[in-house]
Design a protein around this motif. Structure first.
Motif, short mmCIF file in Angstrom:
data_model
loop_
_atom_site.label_atom_id
_atom_site.label_comp_id
_atom_site.label_asym_id
_atom_site.label_seq_id
_atom_site.Cartn_x
_atom_site.Cartn_y
_atom_site.Cartn_z
N GLN A 156 25.60 -19.81 -54.76
CA GLN A 156 24.71 -20.88 -55.19
C GLN A 156 24.69 -20.98 -56.70
OE1 GLN A 156 23.34 -23.30 -53.96
NE2 GLN A 156 22.64 -22.97 -51.86
N VAL A 157 24.42 -22.18 -57.18
CA VAL A 157 24.35 -22.44 -58.62
C VAL A 157 22.93 -22.84 -58.98
CG1 VAL A 157 25.13 -23.93 -60.48
CG2 VAL A 157 26.78 -23.10 -58.78
N GLN A 158 22.43 -22.33 -60.08
CA GLN A 158 21.11 -22.70 -60.57
C GLN A 158 21.21 -23.17 -62.01
OE1 GLN A 158 18.56 -19.23 -59.86
NE2 GLN A 158 17.39 -20.50 -58.45
N LEU A 159 20.42 -24.19 -62.35
CA LEU A 159 20.24 -24.62 -63.73
C LEU A 159 18.78 -24.41 -64.07
CD1 LEU A 159 22.17 -28.03 -63.85
CD2 LEU A 159 23.02 -25.75 -64.38
N ILE B 180 30.13 -19.83 -60.33
CA ILE B 180 30.71 -20.90 -61.16
C ILE B 180 32.17 -20.62 -61.44
CG2 ILE B 180 30.62 -22.05 -63.40
CD1 ILE B 180 27.60 -21.39 -63.43
N PHE B 181 33.03 -21.58 -61.04
CA PHE B 181 34.45 -21.48 -61.37
C PHE B 181 34.67 -22.06 -62.76
CE2 PHE B 181 38.89 -21.09 -60.52
CZ PHE B 181 39.50 -22.22 -61.04
N SER B 182 34.13 -23.25 -63.00
CA SER B 182 34.16 -23.85 -64.33
C SER B 182 33.12 -24.94 -64.41
CB SER B 182 35.54 -24.43 -64.65
OG SER B 182 35.80 -25.58 -63.87
N ILE B 183 32.74 -25.29 -65.63
CA ILE B 183 31.75 -26.35 -65.87
C ILE B 183 32.42 -27.47 -66.63
CG2 ILE B 183 29.55 -26.97 -66.88
CD1 ILE B 183 28.65 -24.11 -66.57
N ASP C 159 27.23 -23.86 -75.38
CA ASP C 159 27.88 -22.56 -75.57
C ASP C 159 28.57 -22.26 -74.25
OD1 ASP C 159 28.58 -19.87 -75.73
OD2 ASP C 159 26.84 -19.36 -76.95
N SER C 160 29.87 -22.51 -74.19
CA SER C 160 30.59 -22.36 -72.93
C SER C 160 30.62 -20.92 -72.46
CB SER C 160 32.01 -22.90 -73.09
OG SER C 160 32.00 -24.29 -73.34
N ALA C 161 30.61 -19.97 -73.39
CA ALA C 161 30.63 -18.56 -73.01
C ALA C 161 29.35 -18.17 -72.28
CB ALA C 161 30.82 -17.69 -74.24
N LYS C 162 28.26 -18.87 -72.59
CA LYS C 162 26.97 -18.57 -71.96
C LYS C 162 26.61 -19.59 -70.89
CE LYS C 162 25.02 -16.33 -76.07
NZ LYS C 162 23.91 -16.34 -77.07
N ASN C 163 27.50 -20.53 -70.61
CA ASN C 163 27.20 -21.60 -69.62
C ASN C 163 25.87 -22.28 -69.94
OD1 ASN C 163 29.58 -21.13 -68.20
ND2 ASN C 163 28.60 -19.72 -66.77
N GLN D 157 32.38 -26.87 -61.01
CA GLN D 157 33.31 -26.49 -59.96
C GLN D 157 32.94 -25.09 -59.50
OE1 GLN D 157 37.06 -27.84 -62.38
NE2 GLN D 157 37.70 -27.59 -60.24
N THR D 158 32.65 -24.96 -58.21
CA THR D 158 32.39 -23.63 -57.65
C THR D 158 33.66 -23.01 -57.10
OG1 THR D 158 31.72 -24.71 -55.60
CG2 THR D 158 29.97 -24.08 -57.13
N THR D 159 34.67 -23.85 -56.87
CA THR D 159 36.02 -23.40 -56.57
C THR D 159 36.98 -24.31 -57.32
OG1 THR D 159 36.51 -24.86 -54.68
CG2 THR D 159 35.24 -22.86 -54.21
N ALA D 160 38.25 -24.06 -57.24
CA ALA D 160 39.22 -24.89 -57.93
C ALA D 160 39.28 -26.31 -57.36
CB ALA D 160 40.61 -24.25 -57.86
N PHE D 161 38.71 -26.49 -56.16
CA PHE D 161 38.84 -27.77 -55.47
C PHE D 161 37.53 -28.48 -55.23
CE2 PHE D 161 43.13 -26.66 -54.90
CZ PHE D 161 43.19 -25.34 -54.50
N LEU D 162 36.41 -27.88 -55.61
CA LEU D 162 35.11 -28.47 -55.30
C LEU D 162 34.31 -28.67 -56.56
CD1 LEU D 162 33.16 -29.42 -53.12
CD2 LEU D 162 32.33 -27.06 -52.93
N LEU D 163 34.02 -29.95 -56.88
CA LEU D 163 33.23 -30.32 -58.05
C LEU D 163 31.95 -30.99 -57.56
CD1 LEU D 163 33.00 -30.76 -61.15
CD2 LEU D 163 34.10 -32.97 -60.78
#
Length: 120
Positions: free
Chosen positions: A1-4, A28-31, A72-76, A100-106
């Protein structure tokens, strides 16, 4: 799960300043883009500012020159420095991130909001 999770909302006098923060955590795979939206009482939610993963920014006309978005990408984490605040900036401010939580899901994620009140 992702939280903001947003922080930094407060009551401030006109012409004052505040800095909002929003930290993303979880699987988190990437933001991609991150941004801030706001909703004033009785109004629809509106875009305030966005920033891409490459650092390109976009601002609503109503805040351009007064607000600055950064990340700050290092700290998301995404920040919003708000200067010369006006009573019409009063709203609940929401953080948004396209993650993206995986390489294919945004997906779009939202924080719960932080209240900014500008009043004398």
């Amino acid at each position: 799960q992702v939280q903001l999770v947003e922080s930094g909302g407060d009551m401030v006098q006109p012409e004052g300043s505040l800095r909002l923060s929003c930290a993303a955590s979880g699987s988190i795979f990437s933001i991609n883009a991150m941004g801030w939206y706001r909703q004033a009482p009785g109004k629809e939610r509106e875009l305030v500012a966005t920033i891409t993963s490459g650092g390109s920014t976009n601002y609503a006309d109503s805040v351009a020159g007064r607000f600055t978005i950064s990340r700050d990408s290092a700290k998301n984490t995404v920040y919003q420095q708000m200067n010369s605040l006006k009573p019409e900036d009063t709203a609940v401010y929401y953080c948004n991130a396209k993650i993206q939580t995986t390489a294919f899901l945004l997906q779009d994620y939202w924080g719960k909001g932080t209240l900014v009140t500008v009043s004398s």
